[in-house]
Scaffold this motif. Structure first.
Motif, PDB file in Angstrom:
ATOM      1  N   LEU A   1       0.839  -1.375   0.098  1.00  0.00           N
ATOM      2  CA  LEU A   1       0.219   0.046   0.134  1.00  0.00           C
ATOM      3  C   LEU A   1       0.764   1.290   0.138  1.00  0.00           C
ATOM      4  N   SER A   2       0.455   2.195  -0.717  1.00  0.00           N
ATOM      5  CA  SER A   2       0.963   3.520  -0.457  1.00  0.00           C
ATOM      6  C   SER A   2       0.031   4.678  -0.214  1.00  0.00           C
ATOM      7  N   GLY A   3       0.313   5.572   0.674  1.00  0.00           N
ATOM      8  CA  GLY A   3      -0.637   6.371   1.250  1.00  0.00           C
ATOM      9  C   GLY A   3       0.244   7.330   2.234  1.00  0.00           C
ATOM     10  N   VAL A   4      -0.659   8.067   2.691  1.00  0.00           N
ATOM     11  CA  VAL A   4      -0.127   8.953   3.899  1.00  0.00           C
ATOM     12  C   VAL A   4      -0.335   8.735   5.361  1.00  0.00           C
ATOM     13  N   ALA A   5       0.264   8.792   6.212  1.00  0.00           N
ATOM     14  CA  ALA A   5       0.080   8.506   7.458  1.00  0.00           C
ATOM     15  C   ALA A   5      -1.028   9.563   8.211  1.00  0.00           C
ATOM     16  N   ARG A   6      -1.941   8.928   8.934  1.00  0.00           N
ATOM     17  CA  ARG A   6      -3.015  10.041   9.523  1.00  0.00           C
ATOM     18  C   ARG A   6      -3.347   9.615  10.884  1.00  0.00           C
ATOM     19  N   ALA A   7      -3.390  10.479  11.754  1.00  0.00           N
ATOM     20  CA  ALA A   7      -4.100   9.793  13.218  1.00  0.00           C
ATOM     21  C   ALA A   7      -4.954  10.970  13.716  1.00  0.00           C
ATOM     22  N   ASP A   8      -5.952  10.553  14.525  1.00  0.00           N
ATOM     23  CA  ASP A   8      -6.836  11.735  15.129  1.00  0.00           C
ATOM     24  C   ASP A   8      -5.779  12.615  16.039  1.00  0.00           C
ATOM     25  N   ASP A   9      -6.375  13.799  16.391  1.00  0.00           N
ATOM     26  CA  ASP A   9      -5.495  14.767  17.126  1.00  0.00           C
ATOM     27  C   ASP A   9      -5.372  14.106  18.740  1.00  0.00           C
ATOM     28  N   ALA A  10      -6.541  13.370  18.984  1.00  0.00           N
ATOM     29  CA  ALA A  10      -6.525  13.125  20.413  1.00  0.00           C
ATOM     30  C   ALA A  10      -5.609  11.890  20.491  1.00  0.00           C
ATOM     31  N   ASP A  11      -5.185  11.402  19.518  1.00  0.00           N
ATOM     32  CA  ASP A  11      -4.144  10.141  19.552  1.00  0.00           C
ATOM     33  C   ASP A  11      -2.833  10.540  19.427  1.00  0.00           C
ATOM     34  N   LEU A  12      -2.490  11.684  18.693  1.00  0.00           N
ATOM     35  CA  LEU A  12      -1.033  12.075  18.480  1.00  0.00           C
ATOM     36  C   LEU A  12      -0.344  12.259  19.755  1.00  0.00           C
TER      37      LEU A  12
ATOM     38  N   ARG B   1       3.570  17.475  17.750  1.00  0.00           N
ATOM     39  CA  ARG B   1       2.682  16.420  17.872  1.00  0.00           C
ATOM     40  C   ARG B   1       3.012  15.330  16.729  1.00  0.00           C
ATOM     41  N   CYS B   2       3.106  14.098  16.969  1.00  0.00           N
ATOM     42  CA  CYS B   2       3.508  13.055  15.736  1.00  0.00           C
ATOM     43  C   CYS B   2       2.716  11.896  15.897  1.00  0.00           C
ATOM     44  N   ILE B   3       3.130  11.054  15.079  1.00  0.00           N
ATOM     45  CA  ILE B   3       2.494   9.465  15.200  1.00  0.00           C
ATOM     46  C   ILE B   3       3.375   8.506  15.854  1.00  0.00           C
ATOM     47  N   TYR B   4       4.440   8.850  15.690  1.00  0.00           N
ATOM     48  CA  TYR B   4       5.614   8.059  16.447  1.00  0.00           C
ATOM     49  C   TYR B   4       6.853   8.749  16.767  1.00  0.00           C
ATOM     50  N   LEU B   5       7.389   8.573  17.995  1.00  0.00           N
ATOM     51  CA  LEU B   5       8.388   9.205  18.474  1.00  0.00           C
ATOM     52  C   LEU B   5       9.589   8.557  19.018  1.00  0.00           C
ATOM     53  N   GLU B   6      10.702   8.826  18.640  1.00  0.00           N
ATOM     54  CA  GLU B   6      11.738   7.981  19.178  1.00  0.00           C
ATOM     55  C   GLU B   6      12.890   9.161  19.784  1.00  0.00           C
ATOM     56  N   SER B   7      13.153   9.053  21.124  1.00  0.00           N
ATOM     57  CA  SER B   7      13.823  10.031  21.741  1.00  0.00           C
ATOM     58  C   SER B   7      14.962   9.398  22.378  1.00  0.00           C
TER      59      SER B   7
ATOM     60  N   PRO C   1       5.838  12.250  11.347  1.00  0.00           N
ATOM     61  CA  PRO C   1       4.916  13.166  11.326  1.00  0.00           C
ATOM     62  C   PRO C   1       3.546  13.049  10.696  1.00  0.00           C
ATOM     63  N   PRO C   2       2.494  13.403  10.813  1.00  0.00           N
ATOM     64  CA  PRO C   2       1.232  13.217  10.199  1.00  0.00           C
ATOM     65  C   PRO C   2       1.347  13.778   8.836  1.00  0.00           C
ATOM     66  N   GLY C   3       0.871  12.963   7.571  1.00  0.00           N
ATOM     67  CA  GLY C   3       1.179  13.469   6.449  1.00  0.00           C
ATOM     68  C   GLY C   3       2.371  12.704   5.906  1.00  0.00           C
ATOM     69  N   ALA C   4       3.203  11.934   6.479  1.00  0.00           N
ATOM     70  CA  ALA C   4       4.195  11.477   5.933  1.00  0.00           C
ATOM     71  C   ALA C   4       4.048  10.438   4.913  1.00  0.00           C
ATOM     72  N   LYS C   5       4.387  10.300   3.645  1.00  0.00           N
ATOM     73  CA  LYS C   5       3.976   9.380   2.668  1.00  0.00           C
ATOM     74  C   LYS C   5       4.724   8.005   3.032  1.00  0.00           C
ATOM     75  N   LEU C   6       4.008   6.972   3.123  1.00  0.00           N
ATOM     76  CA  LEU C   6       4.381   5.615   3.497  1.00  0.00           C
ATOM     77  C   LEU C   6       4.134   4.472   2.565  1.00  0.00           C
ATOM     78  N   THR C   7       4.890   3.463   2.290  1.00  0.00           N
ATOM     79  CA  THR C   7       4.615   2.322   1.527  1.00  0.00           C
ATOM     80  C   THR C   7       4.729   1.134   2.761  1.00  0.00           C
ATOM     81  N   ALA C   8       3.753   0.373   2.826  1.00  0.00           N
ATOM     82  CA  ALA C   8       3.617  -0.593   3.751  1.00  0.00           C
ATOM     83  C   ALA C   8       3.139  -1.820   3.165  1.00  0.00           C
ATOM     84  N   VAL C   9       3.971  -3.013   3.434  1.00  0.00           N
ATOM     85  CA  VAL C   9       3.645  -4.424   3.036  1.00  0.00           C
ATOM     86  C   VAL C   9       3.121  -5.144   4.051  1.00  0.00           C
ATOM     87  N   GLY C  10       1.913  -5.799   3.848  1.00  0.00           N
ATOM     88  CA  GLY C  10       1.430  -6.674   4.795  1.00  0.00           C
ATOM     89  C   GLY C  10       0.206  -7.414   4.120  1.00  0.00           C
TER      90      GLY C  10
END
Length: 293
Positions: A69-80, A95-101, A222-231
Motif C-alpha cells: 500500500l502507498s498512502g499518507v500516515a494520519r491519526a486523530d488529534d487525540a491520539d497524536l 505532535r506526531c504519530i511515532y516518537l523516538e527519543s 509526522p502526520p502526512g508522511a508518505k508511506l509504503t507498507a507491505v502486509g
C-alpha cells in the motif's frame, strides 16, 4: 563407502548439508518471487472490493490479501504523541504519530598507553512512543488501519520492525557544566548541576574520563508522511464504529456512515506446506513501512 566397505560419515554429512542449503535457497527464491509479484494499491476503495470478494470466495470473513500500500500516515488529534523538546512554528510541542527519543553521553577517554584522548559516546536513555491508533489514507481519504492498540504500550508491527525512516525533529548538544551556578538557575537546577559537576570531577580524577556533554535527539513520524507498507489486509470488526473522520484528513470512507468493519493491515500469516509448494516453513515477512521523503 571407503575401500574397506565402511560408510564415509564426513561425506554423508557434506551431502546432507548441501541438500539443506539447496532446499533453503529454493524456498527463499519462491518467497522473493511471491513478494515481488504482490499487488500494489493506491486506491483503497478498490482494495476493499478485492478483499471482500476474496473473503466471500474463500468462505472466511477473516481472509487476508498480501499487498503493498502507498498512502499518507494520519491519526486523530487525540491520539497524536506530544514531543518533549521539538517545537512547532508557534513554540508549542510538536505532535506526531511515532516518537523516538535518545540521550547520548559524550566523553573523552584517556588511553592507558600513550595518553591520547579518544572521544566516545554511549546511549543512556532511549524511549519510543506511538499513537494509540493511526492509519494510511489514499488521495480520496479512504483508509487502512495500521495500528489500534488494545493494551497499554502496545506497539504496531511497523514500529517493532523499525524498517522506516524517521525525520529528525530535535537535535541538540548540552555541554557539561563546570560551574554549578553558572546559569544562575533555580535552586533545583543548582543542586542538579552540583551533582553533575561532582560526578564529572570523579570521572576525571579516577577514571581518566572527561565529560563532554549530552546529545539529545528526537526523531518522529509526522502526520502526512508518505508511506509504503507491505502486509496482509483484512476486513476486521471494530465494534460498529470506525472512529469517525480524523482531524488530519477526511473524506472517503472516513466521512460515510459508521460501519462495523474496516480494512486493517496485519502481520502476514504463515503459509501451509501446500501453499508454499512443498518444503519447510519459511519466515514470515512482517509489516514494514518506509516514508517516501
Amino acid at each position: 563407502t571407503t575401500s574397506g566397505g565402511s560408510v564415509s560419515w564426513p561425506g554423508v554429512g557434506c551431502v546432507a548439508v548441501g541438500y539443506l542449503f539447496g532446499r533453503r535457497e529454493r524456498e527463499c527464491k519462491r518467497e522473493v518471487d511471491r513478494l515481488r509479484n504482490i499487488p500494489r494499491y493506491t486506491d483503497f476503495a478498490a482494495l476493499e472490493r478485492d478483499v471482500s470478494e476474496l473473503a466471500a470466495g474463500a468462505g472466511d470473513p477473516n481472509a487476508g490479501l498480501l499487498v503493498a500500500l502507498s498512502g499518507v500516515a494520519r491519526a486523530d488529534d487525540a491520539d497524536l504523541v506530544r514531543c518533549d523538546r521539538a517545537k512547532d512554528e508557534r513554540g508549542n510541542p510538536r505532535r506526531c504519530i511515532y516518537l523516538e527519543s535518545t540521550d547520548d553521553h559524550h566523553v573523552a577517554r584517556q588511553a592507558p598507553r600513550g595518553g591520547e584522548w579518544l572521544r566516545e559516546s554511549q546511549t543512556v536513555s532511549a524511549t519510543q512512543r506511538e499513537a494509540a491508533a493511526w492509519r494510511l489514507e489514499d488521495a480520496r481519504g479512504d483508509r487502512v488501519n495500521m495500528h489500534r492498540a488494545s493494551s497499554f504500550d502496545q506497539r504496531s508491527d511497523a514500529a517493532v520492525a523499525g524498517d522506516w525512516h524517521l525525520a529528525v525533529a530535535h537535535d541538540s548538544f548540552e555541554q557539561a557544566r563546570r560551574d554549578p551556578v553558572a546559569d544562575n538557575g533555580s535552586p533545583g537546577n543548582v543542586l542538579t548541576n552540583i551533582g553533575a559537576s561532582v560526578l564529572s570531577g570523579i570521572y576525571d580524577a579516577n577514571m581518566g574520563i572527561h565529560m563532554l556533554g549530552v546529545r539529545r535527539r528526537e526523531k518522529i513520524l509526522p502526520p502526512g508522511a508518505k508511506l509504503t507498507a507491505v502486509g496482509e489486509v483484512t476486513l476486521a470488526d471494530v465494534g460498529g464504529d470506525d472512529g469517525g473522520p480524523g482531524a488530519n484528513g477526511g473524506g472517503g470512507v472516513a466521512s460515510r456512515e459508521p460501519r462495523s468493519r474496516e480494512l486493517q493491515m496485519r502481520r502476514p500469516r504463515r503459509r501451509s506446506r501446500r501453499e508454499r509448494g512443498g518444503g519447510g516453513e519459511t519466515k514470515t515477512k512482517t509489516t514494514t513501512t518506509k516514508p517516501a521523503f
